[in-house]
Design an enzyme around this catalytic site. Structure first.
Site, mmCIF file in Angstrom:
data_model
loop_
_atom_site.group_PDB
_atom_site.id
_atom_site.type_symbol
_atom_site.label_atom_id
_atom_site.label_comp_id
_atom_site.label_asym_id
_atom_site.label_seq_id
_atom_site.Cartn_x
_atom_site.Cartn_y
_atom_site.Cartn_z
ATOM 1 N N SER A 283 0.844 -1.201 0.105
ATOM 2 C CA SER A 283 0.029 0.160 -0.096
ATOM 3 C C SER A 283 0.828 1.284 -0.100
ATOM 4 O O SER A 283 1.652 1.393 -0.826
ATOM 5 C CB SER A 283 -0.681 -0.003 1.173
ATOM 6 O OG SER A 283 -1.986 0.643 1.058
ATOM 7 N N LYS B 13 4.328 1.976 -2.455
ATOM 8 C CA LYS B 13 4.786 3.293 -2.982
ATOM 9 C C LYS B 13 6.200 3.531 -2.475
ATOM 10 O O LYS B 13 7.172 3.865 -3.878
ATOM 11 C CB LYS B 13 3.673 4.532 -3.139
ATOM 12 C CG LYS B 13 2.222 4.326 -3.046
ATOM 13 C CD LYS B 13 1.353 5.525 -2.505
ATOM 14 C CE LYS B 13 -0.012 5.354 -2.007
ATOM 15 N NZ LYS B 13 -0.972 4.623 -2.735
ATOM 16 N N TRP C 272 -9.892 0.334 -5.573
ATOM 17 C CA TRP C 272 -9.338 1.396 -5.278
ATOM 18 C C TRP C 272 -7.920 1.712 -5.766
ATOM 19 O O TRP C 272 -7.572 2.940 -6.107
ATOM 20 C CB TRP C 272 -9.468 1.646 -3.926
ATOM 21 C CG TRP C 272 -9.046 3.030 -3.169
ATOM 22 C CD1 TRP C 272 -7.983 3.104 -2.386
ATOM 23 C CD2 TRP C 272 -9.534 4.155 -3.156
ATOM 24 N NE1 TRP C 272 -7.810 4.449 -1.794
ATOM 25 C CE2 TRP C 272 -8.918 5.067 -2.359
ATOM 26 C CE3 TRP C 272 -10.828 4.379 -3.948
ATOM 27 C CZ2 TRP C 272 -9.405 6.458 -2.277
ATOM 28 C CZ3 TRP C 272 -11.261 6.201 -3.848
ATOM 29 C CH2 TRP C 272 -10.534 7.005 -2.951
ATOM 30 N N HIS D 135 -7.476 -5.658 -0.098
ATOM 31 C CA HIS D 135 -6.249 -4.757 0.033
ATOM 32 C C HIS D 135 -5.453 -5.522 1.148
ATOM 33 O O HIS D 135 -5.933 -5.176 2.359
ATOM 34 C CB HIS D 135 -6.911 -3.312 0.210
ATOM 35 C CG HIS D 135 -5.646 -2.474 0.273
ATOM 36 N ND1 HIS D 135 -4.902 -2.079 -0.674
ATOM 37 C CD2 HIS D 135 -5.251 -1.604 1.412
ATOM 38 C CE1 HIS D 135 -3.886 -1.202 -0.348
ATOM 39 N NE2 HIS D 135 -4.107 -0.870 0.763
HETATM 40 C C1 GTR Z 1 -5.543 4.470 1.475
HETATM 41 C C2 GTR Z 1 -4.906 5.385 0.242
HETATM 42 C C3 GTR Z 1 -4.152 4.230 -0.468
HETATM 43 C C4 GTR Z 1 -3.215 3.341 0.348
HETATM 44 C C5 GTR Z 1 -3.585 2.942 1.584
HETATM 45 C C6 GTR Z 1 -2.729 2.404 2.570
HETATM 46 O O1 GTR Z 1 -6.218 5.173 2.460
HETATM 47 O O2 GTR Z 1 -5.860 5.956 -0.416
HETATM 48 O O3 GTR Z 1 -3.458 5.033 -1.484
HETATM 49 O O4 GTR Z 1 -1.832 3.902 0.266
HETATM 50 O O5 GTR Z 1 -4.376 4.092 2.218
HETATM 51 O O6 GTR Z 1 -1.777 2.730 2.721
HETATM 52 O O7 GTR Z 1 -3.207 1.354 3.592
#
Ligand code: GTR
Length: 440
Positions: free
Chosen positions: A272, A276, A363, A413
């Site tokens: 997540s 990045k 997402w 996720h």
């Molecule tokens: C979310 C965000 C994502 C991702 C995620 C995370 O809220 O929109 O880009 O980075 O968090 O890191 O868990």
């Protein structure tokens, strides 16, 4: 007079409330993520193999120049420019337990001390080294979300005393970890399995490098950085993702000199926002021999121009401290970005890189993540490596790879055992890792 004043104040207060309500509902209505493939706008991706002046990259040595140009573009318009290694960097071994996890591993805790500009800061690297192989082993390095103690319930692991996001599931209250948070994210870190397969695992709590909230870059490692890296008016300031990636490089500084580690087999991974970060660390620090992006989405592996799921505008308003100031110029304006995320993937070349998505994680735009790996292929090809073995997205749970790879799994996720099996196989393949575990 007094009554008139009170009345006036009440009316003022009421109208402020109405405005606040209207504004917040307008903002809430403003962003409607697109999940409809037919509504993805037409877009043209910048060519990784064409210089900004329009000339073409034809040879590996020309690519080296273009690589620098692309790196500058990501620094200037997306993640900001990071400082290098600090003036003063020391490693303090605070724990070394040779028979941890029932003898399976040596557990080390290394406090990484950094000093610069008369400021100091430290963060802890937790390292598990498998005991069985009698030779230096490859390592996975990744940041964690909830403190090193969340990775495994072993009581030897120091509980972080840094700021954390509150998390009921992880028993984190008042921004502090409790002892009940031990092992709370262990499903993301199958430590024994990783060790069994002959790999070391290193992890750092990302909030020890820079706490994840918008504080104007006053805390964490930021105060150590020279003014040029902090000045938001320059546009390319080193924001939080940059600081976390910088922390990963300090982790690599330690790992590459630990004799138990094979420093030509260092993989960086993240999930997540930390996916990045792993990509940005892989792009900026070529000591990472293999790079893994797990559900990294917008600002990670997903193409920004597709505007599918989370968008540049949305991420910059939810998390204004993650990217540099200039990235905000591309809110609702992705087509003007001088780069897109396939060029970030290309910065890993010729090193192996794999991106993973999850079916329910729309997402993060699974297709956009696939496409950025796919469109990095011409650079790999120029360097004599192969991109993906497929043209279209693979079916669920079928990893596809050559030097670059992609997998989409069932579920949401997360980072889970399935992902780790894929990454361990991918690493075995590329590190040509003959696990002589039973032959020592
Ligand atoms: C979310 C965000 C994502 C991702 C995620 C995370 O809220 O929109 O880009 O980075 O968090 O890191 O868990």
């Amino acid at each position: 007079m007094g009554r008139l004043f009170m009345k006036l104040m009440k009316t003022l207060f009421a109208s402020v409330l109405v405005w606040a309500f209207l504004l917040s509902s307008a903002q809430a209505q403003e962003f409607e993520p697109n999940y409809d493939e037919s509504k993805v706008p037409d877009y043209e991706l910048p060519d990784p193999l064409t210089f900004s002046d329009g000339s073409k990259v034809n040879t590996p040595s020309e690519w080296e120049k273009r690589r620098k140009e692309i790196l500058r573009l990501f620094e200037n318009y997306v993640y900001g420019k990071m400082p290098g290694k600090p003036e003063n960097l020391t490693f303090e071994e605070r724990k070394n337990i040779p028979d941890a996890l029932d003898g399976l591993a040596t557990l080390k805790e290394i406090r990484i001390h950094v000093k610069q500009n008369s400021q100091k800061h430290h963060f802890d690297l937790l390292l598990f080294i498998p005991n069985k192989p009698k030779k230096p082993v490859p390592v996975f390095l990744g940041l964690n979300f909830d403190g090193n103690q969340s990775v495994h319930p072993d009581k030897n692991i120091t509980i972080t005393d840094s700021w954390l996001r509150n998390d009921e599931d992880c028993k984190i209250y008042n921004h502090k970890a409790t002892k009940d948070s031990r092992g709370c994210s262990r499903t993301r870190w199958p430590v024994e399995r990783i060790l069994d397969r002959g790999y070391a695992l290193a992890t750092i709590y990302y909030g020890e490098i820079d706490p994840d909230f918008d504080d104007g870059y006053q805390n964490g490692v930021h105060p150590l950085f020279d003014e040029q890296y902090l000045d938001t008016s320059r546009g390319n300031n080193c924001a939080s993702i940059g600081a976390w990636a910088w922390g990963l490089s300090r982790g690599a500084d330690y790992l590459e000199q630990d004799p138990a580690i094979d420093n030509e087999k260092m993989a960086v991974l993240g999930h997540s926002r930390l996916g990045k970060t792993a990509l940005w660390a892989g792009a900026t620090d070529q000591r990472f021999d293999l790079v893994i992006s797990n559900c990294s989405g917008c600002g990670g592996a997903a193409l920004s121009r597709r505007q599918f799921g989370e968008t540049v505008g949305r991420i910059n308003s939810s998390f204004p401290h993650w990217f540099c100031e200039n990235f905000k110029k591309y809110n609702q304006n992705e087509e003007e970005l001088p780069v897109d995320q396939h060029m970030l993937m290309a910065l890993m070349a010729p090193r192996p890189v794999i991106a993973a998505s999850a079916k329910q994680d729309q997402w993060a735009d699974p297709k956009g993540e696939f496409l950025s790996v796919k469109h990095a292929a011409p650079v790999y090809k120029l360097l004599g490596k192969k991109g993906l073995p497929v043209e279209e997205m693979p079916v669920i749970n079928r990893p596809v790879y050559n030097t670059t790879g992609y997998v989409i799994r069932n579920g949401g996720h997360d980072l889970n055992n399935y992902n780790w099996e894929v990454y361990l196989d991918f690493a075995d393949h590329h590190f040509d890792y003959n696990r002589l575990l039973n032959q020592d």
